[in-house]
Design an enzyme around this catalytic site. Structure first.
Site, PDB file in Angstrom:
ATOM      1  N   HIS A 100       4.874  -4.360   9.439  1.00 24.91           N
ATOM      2  CA  HIS A 100       4.797  -5.691  10.044  1.00 24.91           C
ATOM      3  C   HIS A 100       5.117  -6.791   9.041  1.00 24.91           C
ATOM      4  O   HIS A 100       4.252  -7.566   8.643  1.00 24.91           O
ATOM      5  CB  HIS A 100       3.413  -5.890  10.685  1.00 24.91           C
ATOM      6  CG  HIS A 100       3.298  -5.183  12.007  1.00 24.91           C
ATOM      7  ND1 HIS A 100       2.103  -4.872  12.602  1.00 24.91           N
ATOM      8  CD2 HIS A 100       4.264  -4.723  12.852  1.00 24.91           C
ATOM      9  CE1 HIS A 100       2.327  -4.258  13.752  1.00 24.91           C
ATOM     10  NE2 HIS A 100       3.632  -4.159  13.916  1.00 24.91           N
ATOM     11  N   SER A 109       1.319  -9.096  10.949  1.00 20.69           N
ATOM     12  CA  SER A 109       0.606  -8.121  10.120  1.00 20.69           C
ATOM     13  C   SER A 109      -0.908  -8.228  10.320  1.00 20.69           C
ATOM     14  O   SER A 109      -1.529  -9.223   9.947  1.00 20.69           O
ATOM     15  CB  SER A 109       0.961  -8.358   8.652  1.00 20.69           C
ATOM     16  OG  SER A 109       0.045  -7.700   7.816  1.00 20.69           O
ATOM     17  N   CYS A 113       0.860  -1.186   0.000  1.00 20.49           N
ATOM     18  CA  CYS A 113       0.000   0.000   0.000  1.00 20.49           C
ATOM     19  C   CYS A 113       0.897   1.237   0.000  1.00 20.49           C
ATOM     20  O   CYS A 113       2.102   1.140   0.228  1.00 20.49           O
ATOM     21  CB  CYS A 113      -0.890   0.002   1.235  1.00 20.49           C
ATOM     22  SG  CYS A 113       0.088   0.103   2.755  1.00 20.49           S
ATOM     23  N   ASN A 157      -3.326  -6.513   8.865  1.00 27.04           N
ATOM     24  CA  ASN A 157      -4.134  -6.528   7.633  1.00 27.04           C
ATOM     25  C   ASN A 157      -4.025  -7.870   6.913  1.00 27.04           C
ATOM     26  O   ASN A 157      -4.979  -8.312   6.283  1.00 27.04           O
ATOM     27  CB  ASN A 157      -3.788  -5.328   6.741  1.00 27.04           C
ATOM     28  CG  ASN A 157      -2.478  -5.487   6.013  1.00 27.04           C
ATOM     29  OD1 ASN A 157      -2.418  -6.143   4.986  1.00 27.04           O
ATOM     30  ND2 ASN A 157      -1.401  -4.918   6.560  1.00 27.04           N
ATOM     31  N   SER A 191       2.001  -5.094   3.591  1.00 23.74           N
ATOM     32  CA  SER A 191       3.435  -4.934   3.864  1.00 23.74           C
ATOM     33  C   SER A 191       4.258  -6.094   3.312  1.00 23.74           C
ATOM     34  O   SER A 191       5.410  -6.284   3.695  1.00 23.74           O
ATOM     35  CB  SER A 191       3.650  -4.798   5.373  1.00 23.74           C
ATOM     36  OG  SER A 191       3.017  -5.866   6.060  1.00 23.74           O
ATOM     37  N   GLU A 237      -1.041   0.831  16.426  1.00 21.74           N
ATOM     38  CA  GLU A 237      -1.896   1.903  15.876  1.00 21.74           C
ATOM     39  C   GLU A 237      -2.959   2.308  16.899  1.00 21.74           C
ATOM     40  O   GLU A 237      -3.225   3.502  17.098  1.00 21.74           O
ATOM     41  CB  GLU A 237      -2.558   1.438  14.577  1.00 21.74           C
ATOM     42  CG  GLU A 237      -3.373   2.553  13.918  1.00 21.74           C
ATOM     43  CD  GLU A 237      -4.034   2.103  12.624  1.00 21.74           C
ATOM     44  OE1 GLU A 237      -3.488   1.234  11.925  1.00 21.74           O
ATOM     45  OE2 GLU A 237      -5.112   2.645  12.311  1.00 21.74           O
TER      46      GLU A 237
HETATM   47 FE1  SF4 Z   1      -1.692   3.230   5.533  1.00 17.59          FE
HETATM   48 FE2  SF4 Z   1      -1.821   0.995   6.995  1.00 17.59          FE
HETATM   49 FE3  SF4 Z   1      -3.714   1.508   5.147  1.00 17.59          FE
HETATM   50 FE4  SF4 Z   1      -1.235   0.898   4.385  1.00 17.59          FE
HETATM   51  S1  SF4 Z   1      -2.658  -0.462   5.474  1.00 17.59           S
HETATM   52  S2  SF4 Z   1      -2.527   2.576   3.545  1.00 17.59           S
HETATM   53  S3  SF4 Z   1       0.014   1.827   6.008  1.00 17.59           S
HETATM   54  S4  SF4 Z   1      -3.273   2.695   6.992  1.00 17.59           S
END
Ligand code: SF4
Length: 289
Positions: free
Chosen positions: A41, A224, A12, A226, A269, A131
């Protein structure tokens, strides 16, 4: 066997920016350089940064971690930090480089604005995640962290002005459930869903790919948030088995038995190279199998 790559997947804008800034810091800094927590991460990117000479301060509690640093440059990670951490770093005379993602920055700004206007803020996030710690740290007495519906039921806020906001990397659907529970308890609460676009797009894409597949592999590190959410939403929304793999070595051949199609996604990431390796590995099985 068919391989179905989810689109979009992987890096991202926040991760790309944080990595660029970290490499620039190393090229320019005179003294020691530290990253306060994992910059992003992912184990592979962390190793790359350590090889460049950046020392990892492995502490989700950024304030405690900062106590170890006596001199040099400290890099704040893409997940953001609380004002207390920023103040301590300045008080210690450290050079600070802040790679907080612009999407996380906007959540901080929203919290500051709402608290200044007299709101109590309900923050939907993961307990202990950096976060969430950074966002709650903007106003610890006025920001209430909830992780699930049970936490919502346990809230004891007595205020006429309530705002709701969220961590950026949560499951779109689980968060909707928690927000519904908040609205049931506090119908006047105003909702600011801050799940970032990169997270939303990747979750929708993995579901679409999973719908066509028998198995889902998400390439990413267990740290991570996400990446773990991609596994969860694929499983929950399609009923297909889904696994998190750091690289090809984590793929269990048993998972592939009888599969006609495998969907592949990756966290925000995860280096593209690793995802390409996994896709090539699966395609090679297609040729040999
Ligand atoms: Fe930003 Fe985290 Fe979204 Fe990536 S996943 S765009 S680092 S908020």
């Amino acid at each position: 066997m068919k391989v179905i790559p989810a689109n979009p997947r992987g890096y991202c804008h926040g991760v790309v920016t944080a990595m660029r800034m970290a490499r620039e810091v190393v090229a320019q800094a005179n003294g020691p350089v530290y990253m306060l927590g994992y910059l992003v991460h992912n184990e592979h990117l962390t190793s790359e940064l350590e090889e460049l000479g950046i020392t990892l301060i492995d502490a989700d509690d950024r304030l405690a971690g900062l106590e170890e640093v006596r001199e040099g440059t400290v890099i704040f990670t893409a997940h953001g930090i609380s004002p207390a951490v920023r103040e301590l770093a300045r008080a210690k005379g450290l050079d600070c480089v802040d790679t907080t993602c612009s999407d996380v920055d906007s959540t901080h700004a929203l919290i500051v604005e709402k608290v200044a206007a007299g709101f109590q803020v309900i923050y939907v996030g993961r307990r202990g995640h950096p976060e969430a710690l950074g966002c709650v740290g903007e106003a610890p007495d006025a920001v209430h962290l909830v992780q699930d519906v049970d936490d919502v039921q346990a809230l004891t806020i007595n205020a006429s002005k309530i705002a709701v906001t969220t961590q950026t990397t949560l499951s779109v659907w689980d968060t909707a459930t928690v927000i519904r529970a908040i609205k049931a308890r506090y119908p006047e609460a105003e909702v600011h869903n801050e799940i970032c676009l990169a997270t939303q797009d990747r979750q929708e894409a993995v579901i679409a790919a999973a719908a066509e597949a028998d198995l889902v592999l998400v390439v990413g590190s267990s740290r991570s948030s996400n990446s773990r959410r991609l596994v969860e939403v694929a499983e929950q929304r399609t009923g297909k088995p889904a696994y998190l793999v750091d690289s090809t070595t984590d793929i269990n051949p048993e998972w592939l038995r009888g599969c006609a199609a495998v969907a592949v996604s990756s966290g925000a990431s995860t280096p593209s190279l690793l995802t390409r390796d996994v896709i090539r590995h699966l395609e090679a099985l297609l040729v040999t199998g």
